[in-house]
Scaffold this motif. Sequence first.
Motif, PDB file in Angstrom:
ATOM      1  N   LEU A   1      18.986-100.968  -0.199  1.00 22.96           N
ATOM      2  CA  LEU A   1      18.468-101.117   1.161  1.00 22.96           C
ATOM      3  C   LEU A   1      19.579-100.911   2.185  1.00 22.96           C
ATOM      4  O   LEU A   1      19.383-100.205   3.189  1.00 22.96           O
ATOM      5  CB  LEU A   1      17.835-102.504   1.335  1.00 22.96           C
ATOM      6  CG  LEU A   1      17.293-102.824   2.723  1.00 22.96           C
ATOM      7  CD1 LEU A   1      16.134-101.901   3.053  1.00 22.96           C
ATOM      8  CD2 LEU A   1      16.879-104.271   2.795  1.00 22.96           C
ATOM      9  N   LEU A   2      20.739-101.482   1.947  1.00 21.12           N
ATOM     10  CA  LEU A   2      21.876-101.318   2.854  1.00 21.12           C
ATOM     11  C   LEU A   2      22.267 -99.848   2.970  1.00 21.12           C
ATOM     12  O   LEU A   2      22.511 -99.335   4.065  1.00 21.12           O
ATOM     13  CB  LEU A   2      23.061-102.146   2.367  1.00 21.12           C
ATOM     14  CG  LEU A   2      24.353-102.003   3.152  1.00 21.12           C
ATOM     15  CD1 LEU A   2      24.205-102.631   4.522  1.00 21.12           C
ATOM     16  CD2 LEU A   2      25.501-102.616   2.399  1.00 21.12           C
ATOM     17  N   GLY A   3      22.306 -99.146   1.847  1.00 19.07           N
ATOM     18  CA  GLY A   3      22.648 -97.726   1.858  1.00 19.07           C
ATOM     19  C   GLY A   3      21.639 -96.897   2.625  1.00 19.07           C
ATOM     20  O   GLY A   3      22.005 -96.014   3.405  1.00 19.07           O
ATOM     21  N   PHE A   4      20.329 -97.165   2.397  1.00 20.73           N
ATOM     22  CA  PHE A   4      19.304 -96.431   3.127  1.00 20.73           C
ATOM     23  C   PHE A   4      19.366 -96.708   4.625  1.00 20.73           C
ATOM     24  O   PHE A   4      19.223 -95.791   5.433  1.00 20.73           O
ATOM     25  CB  PHE A   4      17.906 -96.776   2.591  1.00 20.73           C
ATOM     26  CG  PHE A   4      17.475 -95.935   1.428  1.00 20.73           C
ATOM     27  CD1 PHE A   4      17.427 -94.554   1.532  1.00 20.73           C
ATOM     28  CD2 PHE A   4      17.119 -96.523   0.237  1.00 20.73           C
ATOM     29  CE1 PHE A   4      17.030 -93.771   0.463  1.00 20.73           C
ATOM     30  CE2 PHE A   4      16.722 -95.756  -0.842  1.00 20.73           C
ATOM     31  CZ  PHE A   4      16.680 -94.379  -0.732  1.00 20.73           C
ATOM     32  N   LEU A   5      19.573 -97.961   4.996  1.00 22.98           N
ATOM     33  CA  LEU A   5      19.672 -98.288   6.421  1.00 22.98           C
ATOM     34  C   LEU A   5      20.862 -97.588   7.067  1.00 22.98           C
ATOM     35  O   LEU A   5      20.761 -97.063   8.177  1.00 22.98           O
ATOM     36  CB  LEU A   5      19.773 -99.799   6.616  1.00 22.98           C
ATOM     37  CG  LEU A   5      18.500-100.592   6.409  1.00 22.98           C
ATOM     38  CD1 LEU A   5      18.777-102.087   6.527  1.00 22.98           C
ATOM     39  CD2 LEU A   5      17.428-100.176   7.387  1.00 22.98           C
ATOM     40  N   LEU A   6      21.981 -97.589   6.375  1.00 24.58           N
ATOM     41  CA  LEU A   6      23.174 -96.926   6.903  1.00 24.58           C
ATOM     42  C   LEU A   6      22.927 -95.426   7.049  1.00 24.58           C
ATOM     43  O   LEU A   6      23.284 -94.821   8.067  1.00 24.58           O
ATOM     44  CB  LEU A   6      24.359 -97.186   5.975  1.00 24.58           C
ATOM     45  CG  LEU A   6      25.749 -96.878   6.489  1.00 24.58           C
ATOM     46  CD1 LEU A   6      26.043 -97.672   7.751  1.00 24.58           C
ATOM     47  CD2 LEU A   6      26.775 -97.186   5.425  1.00 24.58           C
ATOM     48  N   PHE A   7      22.298 -94.815   6.050  1.00 26.54           N
ATOM     49  CA  PHE A   7      21.990 -93.388   6.107  1.00 26.54           C
ATOM     50  C   PHE A   7      21.025 -93.088   7.257  1.00 26.54           C
ATOM     51  O   PHE A   7      21.260 -92.176   8.050  1.00 26.54           O
ATOM     52  CB  PHE A   7      21.388 -92.924   4.777  1.00 26.54           C
ATOM     53  CG  PHE A   7      20.893 -91.506   4.821  1.00 26.54           C
ATOM     54  CD1 PHE A   7      21.779 -90.457   4.701  1.00 26.54           C
ATOM     55  CD2 PHE A   7      19.553 -91.227   4.993  1.00 26.54           C
ATOM     56  CE1 PHE A   7      21.336 -89.140   4.748  1.00 26.54           C
ATOM     57  CE2 PHE A   7      19.090 -89.926   5.036  1.00 26.54           C
ATOM     58  CZ  PHE A   7      19.984 -88.877   4.915  1.00 26.54           C
TER      59      PHE A   7
ATOM     60  N   GLY B   1      30.289 -90.294   8.735  1.00 26.39           N
ATOM     61  CA  GLY B   1      30.732 -91.297   7.753  1.00 26.39           C
ATOM     62  C   GLY B   1      29.630 -92.271   7.383  1.00 26.39           C
ATOM     63  O   GLY B   1      29.517 -92.690   6.220  1.00 26.39           O
ATOM     64  N   MET B   2      28.803 -92.640   8.357  1.00 19.87           N
ATOM     65  CA  MET B   2      27.668 -93.514   8.071  1.00 19.87           C
ATOM     66  C   MET B   2      26.687 -92.832   7.124  1.00 19.87           C
ATOM     67  O   MET B   2      26.185 -93.461   6.177  1.00 19.87           O
ATOM     68  CB  MET B   2      26.951 -93.897   9.369  1.00 19.87           C
ATOM     69  CG  MET B   2      27.706 -94.860  10.249  1.00 19.87           C
ATOM     70  SD  MET B   2      26.954 -95.082  11.874  1.00 19.87           S
ATOM     71  CE  MET B   2      25.425 -95.878  11.463  1.00 19.87           C
ATOM     72  N   ILE B   3      26.423 -91.557   7.357  1.00 17.87           N
ATOM     73  CA  ILE B   3      25.491 -90.807   6.513  1.00 17.87           C
ATOM     74  C   ILE B   3      26.043 -90.689   5.094  1.00 17.87           C
ATOM     75  O   ILE B   3      25.352 -91.008   4.113  1.00 17.87           O
ATOM     76  CB  ILE B   3      25.209 -89.419   7.113  1.00 17.87           C
ATOM     77  CG1 ILE B   3      24.461 -89.563   8.445  1.00 17.87           C
ATOM     78  CG2 ILE B   3      24.436 -88.547   6.141  1.00 17.87           C
ATOM     79  CD1 ILE B   3      24.369 -88.286   9.244  1.00 17.87           C
ATOM     80  N   ILE B   4      27.277 -90.247   4.969  1.00 18.71           N
ATOM     81  CA  ILE B   4      27.887 -90.064   3.651  1.00 18.71           C
ATOM     82  C   ILE B   4      28.050 -91.408   2.939  1.00 18.71           C
ATOM     83  O   ILE B   4      27.775 -91.521   1.738  1.00 18.71           O
ATOM     84  CB  ILE B   4      29.233 -89.331   3.783  1.00 18.71           C
ATOM     85  CG1 ILE B   4      28.989 -87.902   4.264  1.00 18.71           C
ATOM     86  CG2 ILE B   4      30.002 -89.323   2.469  1.00 18.71           C
ATOM     87  CD1 ILE B   4      30.243 -87.156   4.664  1.00 18.71           C
ATOM     88  N   GLY B   5      28.471 -92.430   3.679  1.00 23.05           N
ATOM     89  CA  GLY B   5      28.611 -93.762   3.084  1.00 23.05           C
ATOM     90  C   GLY B   5      27.288 -94.305   2.576  1.00 23.05           C
ATOM     91  O   GLY B   5      27.228 -94.915   1.501  1.00 23.05           O
ATOM     92  N   GLY B   6      26.218 -94.092   3.329  1.00 19.56           N
ATOM     93  CA  GLY B   6      24.904 -94.548   2.891  1.00 19.56           C
ATOM     94  C   GLY B   6      24.466 -93.873   1.610  1.00 19.56           C
ATOM     95  O   GLY B   6      23.937 -94.524   0.700  1.00 19.56           O
ATOM     96  N   VAL B   7      24.691 -92.561   1.516  1.00 15.52           N
ATOM     97  CA  VAL B   7      24.333 -91.826   0.302  1.00 15.52           C
ATOM     98  C   VAL B   7      25.149 -92.332  -0.890  1.00 15.52           C
ATOM     99  O   VAL B   7      24.606 -92.529  -1.992  1.00 15.52           O
ATOM    100  CB  VAL B   7      24.533 -90.310   0.508  1.00 15.52           C
ATOM    101  CG1 VAL B   7      24.436 -89.548  -0.802  1.00 15.52           C
ATOM    102  CG2 VAL B   7      23.531 -89.781   1.510  1.00 15.52           C
ATOM    103  N   ILE B   8      26.426 -92.572  -0.689  1.00 17.74           N
ATOM    104  CA  ILE B   8      27.281 -93.058  -1.772  1.00 17.74           C
ATOM    105  C   ILE B   8      26.843 -94.447  -2.233  1.00 17.74           C
ATOM    106  O   ILE B   8      26.770 -94.721  -3.434  1.00 17.74           O
ATOM    107  CB  ILE B   8      28.762 -93.044  -1.339  1.00 17.74           C
ATOM    108  CG1 ILE B   8      29.249 -91.607  -1.232  1.00 17.74           C
ATOM    109  CG2 ILE B   8      29.630 -93.832  -2.316  1.00 17.74           C
ATOM    110  CD1 ILE B   8      30.631 -91.455  -0.637  1.00 17.74           C
TER     111      ILE B   8
END
Length: 86
Positions: free
Chosen positions: A20-26, A62-69
Amino acid sequence: FLPLSASITCLLMNKGLFTLLGFLLFILGFLSLVLSMIGIQLAFLLWIDLPGPLFGFLIRLGMIIGGVIIVAVAQTDWKRERSESL
């Protein structure tokens, strides 16, 4: 810092939370990037562009890439990966 096995156990216990955190960040990063291209900004992310537009673009990217990771790591089956590597 936690040892690797303790970190993996913590990740397994909170798999849904990290996903959920990753999807929200993405989603926030992508939405913020698209909106900034048309001149609109999310109110709570105004601070991103204070140092400059390039910095803001890099933070959004960075938010997009970090969320995907984060999603990719959270969805990895670590027990299977470990058994396949032995």
